[in-house]
Structure formats: structure tokens, C-alpha cells
Design a protein around this motif. Structure first.
Motif, PDB file in Angstrom:
ATOM      1  N   SER A  44       0.828  -1.202   0.000  1.00 49.13           N
ATOM      2  CA  SER A  44       0.000   0.000   0.000  1.00 49.13           C
ATOM      3  C   SER A  44       0.860   1.249   0.000  1.00 49.13           C
ATOM      4  CB  SER A  44      -0.923  -0.007   1.222  1.00 49.13           C
ATOM      5  OG  SER A  44      -1.680   1.166   1.290  1.00 49.13           O
ATOM      6  N   ASN A  45       1.951   1.230   0.790  1.00 51.09           N
ATOM      7  CA  ASN A  45       2.831   2.391   0.832  1.00 51.09           C
ATOM      8  C   ASN A  45       3.482   2.624  -0.522  1.00 51.09           C
ATOM      9  OD1 ASN A  45       2.284   2.929   3.487  1.00 51.09           O
ATOM     10  ND2 ASN A  45       3.971   1.682   4.284  1.00 51.09           N
ATOM     11  N   ARG A  46       3.913   1.566  -1.182  1.00 49.95           N
ATOM     12  CA  ARG A  46       4.541   1.724  -2.490  1.00 49.95           C
ATOM     13  C   ARG A  46       3.535   2.260  -3.506  1.00 49.95           C
ATOM     14  NH1 ARG A  46       6.833  -3.532  -4.526  1.00 49.95           N
ATOM     15  NH2 ARG A  46       5.309  -4.503  -3.162  1.00 49.95           N
ATOM     16  N   LEU A  47       2.277   1.816  -3.420  1.00 49.60           N
ATOM     17  CA  LEU A  47       1.252   2.243  -4.371  1.00 49.60           C
ATOM     18  C   LEU A  47       1.055   3.745  -4.333  1.00 49.60           C
ATOM     19  CD1 LEU A  47      -1.042   1.680  -6.359  1.00 49.60           C
ATOM     20  CD2 LEU A  47      -2.521   1.187  -4.410  1.00 49.60           C
ATOM     21  N   PHE A  48       1.115   4.327  -3.125  1.00 49.69           N
ATOM     22  CA  PHE A  48       0.852   5.753  -2.997  1.00 49.69           C
ATOM     23  C   PHE A  48       2.120   6.574  -2.823  1.00 49.69           C
ATOM     24  CE2 PHE A  48      -3.555   5.359  -3.277  1.00 49.69           C
ATOM     25  CZ  PHE A  48      -3.953   4.233  -2.585  1.00 49.69           C
ATOM     26  N   ASN A  49       3.242   6.034  -3.282  1.00 50.87           N
ATOM     27  CA  ASN A  49       4.483   6.794  -3.287  1.00 50.87           C
ATOM     28  C   ASN A  49       4.320   7.986  -4.235  1.00 50.87           C
ATOM     29  OD1 ASN A  49       7.173   7.426  -4.681  1.00 50.87           O
ATOM     30  ND2 ASN A  49       7.817   6.286  -2.868  1.00 50.87           N
ATOM     31  N   THR A  50       4.489   9.196  -3.718  1.00 54.13           N
ATOM     32  CA  THR A  50       4.203  10.389  -4.522  1.00 54.13           C
ATOM     33  C   THR A  50       5.133  10.543  -5.720  1.00 54.13           C
ATOM     34  OG1 THR A  50       5.538  11.725  -3.004  1.00 54.13           O
ATOM     35  CG2 THR A  50       3.152  11.661  -2.630  1.00 54.13           C
ATOM     36  N   ASP A  51       6.373  10.081  -5.604  1.00 55.53           N
ATOM     37  CA  ASP A  51       7.314  10.169  -6.719  1.00 55.53           C
ATOM     38  C   ASP A  51       6.828   9.312  -7.892  1.00 55.53           C
ATOM     39  OD1 ASP A  51       9.688  10.947  -8.058  1.00 55.53           O
ATOM     40  OD2 ASP A  51      10.614   9.046  -7.507  1.00 55.53           O
ATOM     41  N   LEU A  52       6.345   8.113  -7.580  1.00 58.66           N
ATOM     42  CA  LEU A  52       5.828   7.241  -8.630  1.00 58.66           C
ATOM     43  C   LEU A  52       4.536   7.803  -9.221  1.00 58.66           C
ATOM     44  CD1 LEU A  52       6.375   3.685  -7.054  1.00 58.66           C
ATOM     45  CD2 LEU A  52       7.977   5.100  -8.363  1.00 58.66           C
ATOM     46  N   LEU A  53       3.681   8.329  -8.358  1.00 53.48           N
ATOM     47  CA  LEU A  53       2.423   8.905  -8.835  1.00 53.48           C
ATOM     48  C   LEU A  53       2.666  10.133  -9.710  1.00 53.48           C
ATOM     49  CD1 LEU A  53       0.171   8.667  -5.642  1.00 53.48           C
ATOM     50  CD2 LEU A  53       0.058   7.255  -7.702  1.00 53.48           C
ATOM     51  N   ARG A  54       3.647  10.952  -9.342  1.00 52.64           N
ATOM     52  CA  ARG A  54       3.940  12.139 -10.143  1.00 52.64           C
ATOM     53  C   ARG A  54       4.435  11.749 -11.536  1.00 52.64           C
ATOM     54  NH1 ARG A  54       4.053  17.052  -8.118  1.00 52.64           N
ATOM     55  NH2 ARG A  54       4.431  16.322  -5.985  1.00 52.64           N
ATOM     56  N   SER A  55       5.241  10.699 -11.601  1.00 49.91           N
ATOM     57  CA  SER A  55       5.711  10.216 -12.899  1.00 49.91           C
ATOM     58  C   SER A  55       4.552   9.663 -13.725  1.00 49.91           C
ATOM     59  CB  SER A  55       6.771   9.135 -12.714  1.00 49.91           C
ATOM     60  OG  SER A  55       7.916   9.664 -12.085  1.00 49.91           O
ATOM     61  N   PHE A  56       3.656   8.950 -13.071  1.00 51.61           N
ATOM     62  CA  PHE A  56       2.486   8.381 -13.742  1.00 51.61           C
ATOM     63  C   PHE A  56       1.612   9.480 -14.340  1.00 51.61           C
ATOM     64  CE2 PHE A  56      -2.037   7.030 -13.073  1.00 51.61           C
ATOM     65  CZ  PHE A  56      -2.110   6.168 -14.163  1.00 51.61           C
TER      66      PHE A  56
END
Length: 286
Positions: free
Chosen positions: A7-19
Motif C-alpha cells: 500500500s505504501n509503495r502504491l501511494f508513493n508520490t514520486d511514482l504517482l507524479r511520474s504516472f
């Protein structure tokens, strides 16, 4: 424990910003430039996010990168998470007290639901100063390129400049109800000033079709153009989106390629910019 880490990895802001950047740019290459990163790094982040989510989030096709059904569901949450994260960071750093956002909007967007949404934003962020400038897209774009605006929503030719987000803007010919002006020779035209949007497309399409025309009314105000058309002064080429009841579409005149609406932002990491972008995106999408 494994579920919590996922769950923590899913909502990692760095990954979300790239997405979000990849979906908005519809390209890994363009998104990487936007993020000041490399294409391989951006691709790896999307793969990490997909691994954490347990589903594929993007499709790679001829028209560029598009979200899968699962990706589309995640996209709205990602924008909200990033907006809240940026807001929290700004508040904790004290930056919210000093932030001024300079926003440029075309006249037809600087009213109605956009104004109400921006008013709600100001009420929620009383320490953030929002300076809104309304005008012609060409003037707003010039001000943006000169660094005088932080964020703009503009009309432009399709593919003219890659924005953070963009949508097609279908055009059509209109005349006042009960006025058969499309039968006139020459055609009386109502238009924006020289070099204004739609004017070149309008005259070029008529020239190609062999239709004679004359300019009878010019205004830099959309409201002025709509009033002139409604009164029967002339016809014009306008976005279907801005034309309400009382005007008739003219199907007999030549088709003109759609324009596009685009959002351009100088620095996506500026606090609260993502929230303003979402407000504008919601307004365009409705």
C-alpha cells in the motif's frame, strides 16, 4: 506486513507524479523532459507503480501512452494525492504565505463554473494569492512565454505546442436564428481581430471553396462576437462549446479542422498548481 508495504509503495508520490506526467504528456520521452529525468528512469517508475498496484496502468499505442481502465481509476486519486502533498509541503515550509500564482484564461473560461471553482480554491487557501488575467489566447501565450504568467489555458492549433494537458476544440459556422446569411454573396463575416483565432481558418476555408466574403464586424470580445451574430450582422466560425441557444449552425459551409485547448505550466512543482490544473481540466471536460 507485506500488504502494508504494498500500500505504501502504491501511494508513493514520486511514482504517482511520474504516472500523471506520462499520462498528461502521452509520451515517456516528453514526460521525462518535464520531470527533468531520463526516459529509462521514468519507465522504471511506471513499472514499479504497476508492480505495486498489481495491474497494468498504461497502454502503448500509435496515438501515444493512454491509461488502462485501472490506470484511469488511479489517475484521479493520483492528482488528489499530489495536490494534498504539495499543499502540506507548502504549509509546513511556510511557502503558502508567500505563494502567488499568475493564471491566464481566455474570456469564455474566465466566468461561470471556473470562476466559482477558483473562488472556492481561494477560500480554502486564504494565504495564497491568485492573480487571474483574461484575454486573447495569443496574448496570454505571449505573456506565458515571457515569464509573466505561471499557468495558462489557451486555444491553439493542433500540435502547435505540447502542453501539460490538451483537448480537441471542434469548430462550426454559426448565424443568428432566422437569418439566412449563408445565402449572401459575398458572405458577411464577424471575426476576432487580425491574427486572432479562427479568423485565418475561416477566410482560408472560404477562399478554398471559392466563396466570396467581406468583413463586417471585428471584436476582441467573444461576447461581442456572439451578440453581433445573434443580431444578424454576419456569420462566424466558433467553437461549438461556446455557442448557446439562439444561434443556428450552418452545415453548408466548408469544414474546418478542430483547434485544441491546452494547459501550459511553467513549474509543475509550484505549490497548488496541480489543484488549479485539475480545476481547469474539470471545466474543459464538462
Amino acid at each position: 506486513m507485506e500488504s502494508s508495504e504494498k500500500s505504501n509503495r502504491l501511494f508513493n508520490t514520486d511514482l504517482l507524479r511520474s504516472f500523471v506526467a506520462v499520462i498528461d504528456a502521452r509520451s515517456f520521452t516528453a514526460a521525462s523532459r518535464h520531470l527533468n529525468s531520463t526516459q529509462s528512469t521514468t519507465s522504471q517508475k511506471i513499472m514499479r507503480l504497476e508492480e505495486a498496484a498489481g495491474v497494468r496502468l498504461v497502454d502503448r499505442g500509435r496515438d501515444g501512452i493512454t491509461p488502462t481502465e485501472a490506470g484511469a481509476r488511479l489517475l484521479g486519486y493520483a492528482r488528489r494525492i499530489l495536490a494534498l502533498n504539495d499543499e502540506a509541503a507548502a504549509v509546513m515550509s511556510g511557502a503558502a504565505r508567500a505563494i502567488t500564482l499568475r493564471l491566464g484564461l481566455p474570456e469564455d473560461f474566465a466566468s461561470g463554473r471556473v470562476t466559482r471553482a477558483l473562488a472556492d480554491f481561494i477560500r480554502q487557501h486564504p494565504n495564497t494569492k491568485l492573480e487571474v488575467t483574461s484575454g486573447l489566447s495569443r496574448d496570454l501565450n505571449r505573456a506565458y512565454l515571457q515569464g509573466e504568467l505561471d499557468l495558462v489555458l489557451v486555444k491553439q492549433h493542433r500540435g502547435e505546442a505540447r502542453g501539460a494537458m490538451h483537448w480537441p476544440e471542434p469548430l462550426a459556422w454559426f448565424q443568428g436564428a432566422g437569418h439566412a446569411l449563408d445565402e449572401c454573396d459575398p458572405l458577411p463575416l464577424v471575426a476576432f481581430p487580425s491574427n486572432g483565432l479562427y479568423r485565418t481558418q475561416m477566410t482560408a476555408a472560404l477562399d478554398s471553396a471559392g466563396r466570396r466574403w467581406r468583413l463586417v464586424y471585428t471584436s476582441s470580445s467573444l461576447a461581442g462576437l456572439l451578440s453581433a451574430i445573434d443580431a444578424g450582422l454576419g456569420i462566424s466560425l466558433l467553437p461549438r462549446r461556446v455557442v448557446g441557444l439562439g444561434l443556428d449552425e450552418i452545415p453548408s459551409l466548408p469544414n474546418v479542422d478542430a483547434m485544441e485547448i491546452a494547459i501550459h505550466q511553467a513549474d509543475p512543482n509550484t505549490p497548488f498548481v496541480s489543484e488549479i490544473v485539475q480545476i481547469l481540466a474539470d471545466a474543459v471536460g464538462k
